[in-house]
Design a protein around this motif. Structure first.
Motif, PDB file in Angstrom:
ATOM      1  N   PHE A 178       0.821  -1.204   0.000  1.00 22.59           N
ATOM      2  CA  PHE A 178       0.000   0.000   0.000  1.00 22.59           C
ATOM      3  C   PHE A 178       0.861   1.262   0.000  1.00 22.59           C
ATOM      4  N   LEU A 189       1.678   1.519  -3.666  1.00 20.58           N
ATOM      5  CA  LEU A 189       0.504   1.942  -4.426  1.00 20.58           C
ATOM      6  C   LEU A 189       0.200   3.413  -4.182  1.00 20.58           C
ATOM      7  N   GLY A 190       0.355   3.851  -2.930  1.00 23.15           N
ATOM      8  CA  GLY A 190       0.117   5.254  -2.619  1.00 23.15           C
ATOM      9  C   GLY A 190       1.087   6.165  -3.348  1.00 23.15           C
ATOM     10  N   SER A 228       2.458   5.556  -6.146  1.00 23.38           N
ATOM     11  CA  SER A 228       2.157   5.540  -7.582  1.00 23.38           C
ATOM     12  C   SER A 228       0.870   6.277  -7.915  1.00 23.38           C
ATOM     13  N   GLY A 229       0.159   6.811  -6.889  1.00 23.71           N
ATOM     14  CA  GLY A 229      -1.006   7.645  -7.144  1.00 23.71           C
ATOM     15  C   GLY A 229      -2.347   6.982  -6.938  1.00 23.71           C
ATOM     16  N   ASN A 230      -2.398   5.762  -6.415  1.00 27.78           N
ATOM     17  CA  ASN A 230      -3.673   5.098  -6.164  1.00 27.78           C
ATOM     18  C   ASN A 230      -4.378   5.791  -4.995  1.00 27.78           C
ATOM     19  N   GLU A 231      -5.520   6.431  -5.285  1.00 26.40           N
ATOM     20  CA  GLU A 231      -6.199   7.237  -4.272  1.00 26.40           C
ATOM     21  C   GLU A 231      -6.726   6.388  -3.118  1.00 26.40           C
ATOM     22  N   ARG A 232      -7.255   5.227  -3.417  1.00 21.93           N
ATOM     23  CA  ARG A 232      -7.787   4.380  -2.339  1.00 21.93           C
ATOM     24  C   ARG A 232      -6.660   3.853  -1.456  1.00 21.93           C
ATOM     25  N   ALA A 233      -5.530   3.540  -2.058  1.00 25.19           N
ATOM     26  CA  ALA A 233      -4.381   3.108  -1.252  1.00 25.19           C
ATOM     27  C   ALA A 233      -3.915   4.241  -0.343  1.00 25.19           C
ATOM     28  N   LEU A 285      -8.965  -2.001  -0.093  1.00 25.29           N
ATOM     29  CA  LEU A 285      -9.225  -0.965  -1.098  1.00 25.29           C
ATOM     30  C   LEU A 285     -10.717  -0.714  -1.275  1.00 25.29           C
ATOM     31  N   ASP A 345      -5.820  -7.303   0.866  1.00 26.37           N
ATOM     32  CA  ASP A 345      -5.470  -6.123   0.069  1.00 26.37           C
ATOM     33  C   ASP A 345      -6.646  -5.634  -0.762  1.00 26.37           C
ATOM     34  N   ARG A 346      -7.320  -6.572  -1.444  1.00 25.08           N
ATOM     35  CA  ARG A 346      -8.447  -6.196  -2.283  1.00 25.08           C
ATOM     36  C   ARG A 346      -9.597  -5.614  -1.459  1.00 25.08           C
TER      37      ARG A 346
END
Length: 426
Positions: free
Chosen positions: A37, A40-41, A43-48, A125, A121-122
Motif C-alpha cells: 500500500f 501503491l500510494g 504511484s497515485g492510487n487514491e484508495r491506497a 481498497l 489487500d483487495r
C-alpha cells in the motif's frame, strides 16, 4: 407473516450484515500489506492513499470500528431477545442468547474475517471510503474512549507509548526471514537484506584488512623499485610507509603513478613517487560500517587507514570491504584467491583463522557470538584464554574447534564441527 415480525427479522439481518462489514473491514485494514500500500500510494492510487491515512491513526480507526461493531451487535441482540420473549416467554431469553451467539460468531465474525484475511489487500481498497465515513461519524466517541482508556492505564502504571525503532527493526528482520525462499538465490537475498540492517552495528575493524596482510611499500625505496612493486601489486591503491611499516605517510594510486611515469621526461629514476601519494585518511577502529559508507560517499574516497585509540595502525578498509559485507565476496581477475571457508562432505567446516564469525553465521545460519571477537581465531583465543597448539580441541557454544595450523601466535587454520554433526558423531 406479521409485518412487525418481518420488520424485526429484517432489522436483525441488516444489523448482522453491518456487523460482518465492521469485522471484515477491521481485519482487512490491519492485515493488508503495508509495503504494497505504501508503493501503491506513491504511484497515485487514491484508495491506497486513503488506507494509508486511515492506518496512520490506528487507535482512532480501530476505536470507531469497534464502537460501530458493538453498537449493531448489541442492538441486534436486544431485538432478537425482545422478539423471542414475545414468542416463547421467559425461555426466549435463553433462545435469543444461543441463536444470536451462533449467528454473530459464524456470520458476523468468523466468515467475514476469514474472507478478509484471504483477500486483505483487495478488501481494504474496497471498504476504505465507507470506513472513512464511519471514522468521521464515530470520531468524537472514539477519542473520548481513548482518553478514558489512557487514564485507566496510567492509573495502573501501564505505559501506552508506541513501539520504538528497535521493535520496528525487529519486525522488519522477522518479515525478511518469513519471506526468505528455499532456493539459494532467495536465501542470499535475505542475507543481503540482513547485512544492510547490520551496517550500523558492525565496526570497521571486523571487515578491515589486518596490518599484517596489508601490501604496503617503503617510500624510501628507489622510484624504479616502487614502480615495479606497484605494477605487480593486485591492488590499485598502495600505502606508502617510512621508517617502519606502521608509519603510513601516503596512499599511492596506480593510475596516478602510471600517468606521472608517462608524462615524466627525465626517466623514472628521479621521479618523486612519494610526492604523488595522496594524504592518508585515518579513521578509528570503532567506526561503524554505516558511518564509514556515508563518509566514503561524502569524501568521494574508497580507501581509509584504521587506527586504534593510541593512533597505532590496525589495518585498512576500503569501499569494497563494506560492499562485500552486504553482497558477499567480489572477486576479479587480479584478486588473490583465498581458501576462506570450505565445507566438507561430513559436515565439518574448514576455515582460515581470519575468517569472520559474521561470515560463518550468515552462511550456515549459526549463532556464534561476535561481541568479544571478530574472527574465528579471535573467538578461540578469547574463550580458551591461551594460544593453542595444533591438534588441540575445544568446545564452545556446542561447537567443536580443532586447531589445524598456527604461525607464530596466530591461528591460521581450524576445523569447526557444528552441534548437529557433533551429536551425530557421538
Amino acid at each position: 407473516m406479521d409485518p412487525s415480525l418481518a420488520a424485526t427479522l429484517g432489522a436483525i439481518a441488516l444489523l448482522l450484515l453491518l456487523s460482518a462489514f465492521f469485522s471484515g473491514s477491521e481485519t482487512a485494514l490491519t492485515a493488508a500489506s503495508r509495503p504494497l500500500f505504501h508503493q501503491l500510494g506513491r504511484s497515485g492510487n487514491e484508495r491506497a492513499m486513503l488506507v494509508n491515512r486511515l492506518r496512520r491513526d490506528r487507535g482512532r480507526l480501530l476505536g470507531s470500528i469497534l464502537i460501530g461493531n458493538n453498537l449493531v451487535n448489541i442492538l441486534a441482540s436486544v431485538l432478537a431477545t425482545s422478539l423471542l420473549i414475545d414468542i416463547s416467554g421467559e425461555a426466549g431469553l435463553i433462545y435469543a442468547t444461543v441463536i444470536m451467539t451462533v449467528l454473530i460468531v459464524i456470520f458476523s465474525e468468523v466468515l467475514p474475517k476469514t474472507y478478509a484475511i484471504i483477500h486483505a489487500d483487495r478488501m481494504a481498497l474496497a471498504v476504505a471510503p465507507v470506513v472513512r465515513a464511519i471514522v468521521a461519524l464515530f470520531s468524537p466517541f472514539s477519542r473520548a474512549v481513548a482518553v478514558l482508556v489512557g487514564l485507566i492505564f496510567r492509573a495502573f502504571g501501564i505505559g501506552t507509548s508506541p513501539q520504538g525503532a528497535t521493535m520496528a527493526e525487529q519486525e522488519l528482520r522477522g518479515a525478511i526471514d518469513l519471506h526468505r525462499g528455499t532456493d539459494s538465490e532467495a536465501q542470499h537475498e535475505g542475507v543481503m537484506l540482513h547485512s544492510i540492517l547490520d551496517l550500523g552495528e558492525v565496526e570497521v575493524d571486523e571487515v578491515m584488512t589486518h596490518r599484517s596482510d596489508v601490501g604496503s611499500v617503503n617510500a624510501d625505496l628507489p622510484a624504479e623499485e616502487i614502480i615495479r612493486q606497484a605494477v605487480i601489486s593486485p591492488y590499485t591503491r598502495i600505502p606508502l610507509w617510512r621508517d617502519k611499516p606502521e608509519n603510513i605517510i601516503g596512499v599511492l594510486h596506480a593510475k596516478v603513478l602510471l600517468k606521472a611515469v608517462e608524462e615524466h621526461t627525465g626517466g623514472s629514476r628521479d621521479l618523486d613517487v612519494a610526492g604523488l601519494a595522496a594524504k592518508p585518511w585515518f579513521i578509528p577502529e570503532s567506526t561503524s560500517l554505516l558511518a564509514q559508507l556515508h563518509a566514503f560517499r561524502r569524501r568521494k574516497e574508497h580507501f581509509a587507514v584504521v587506527v586504534d585509540e593510541y593512533g597505532d595502525l590496525m589495518g585498512i578498509v576500503t569501499l569494497e570491504d563494506i560492499l562485500e559485507e552486504i553482497v558477499g565476496d567480489i572477486a576479479d581477475e587480479h584478486d588473490i584467491p583465498r581458501r576462506g571457508i570450505r565445507l566438507q562432505s561430513n559436515g565439518i567446516v574448514m576455515v582460515d583463522g581470519d575468517v569472520t564469525i559474521r561470515d560463518l553465521n550468515r552462511r550456515f545460519d549459526w549463532q556464534l557470538p561476535d561481541e568479544a571477537a571478530a574472527t574465528v581465531a579471535g573467538l578461540v583465543l578469547h574463550e580458551s584464554r591461551l594460544i593453542p597448539e595444533p591438534g588441540q580441541v575445544f568446545t564452545f557454544y556446542g561447537f567443536r574447534f580443532e586447531i589445524l595450523g598456527r604461525s607464530g601466535n596466530r591461528l591460521t587454520a581450524l576445523a569447526i564441527t557444528p552441534p548437529d554433526q557433533e551429536n551425530s558423531a557421538t
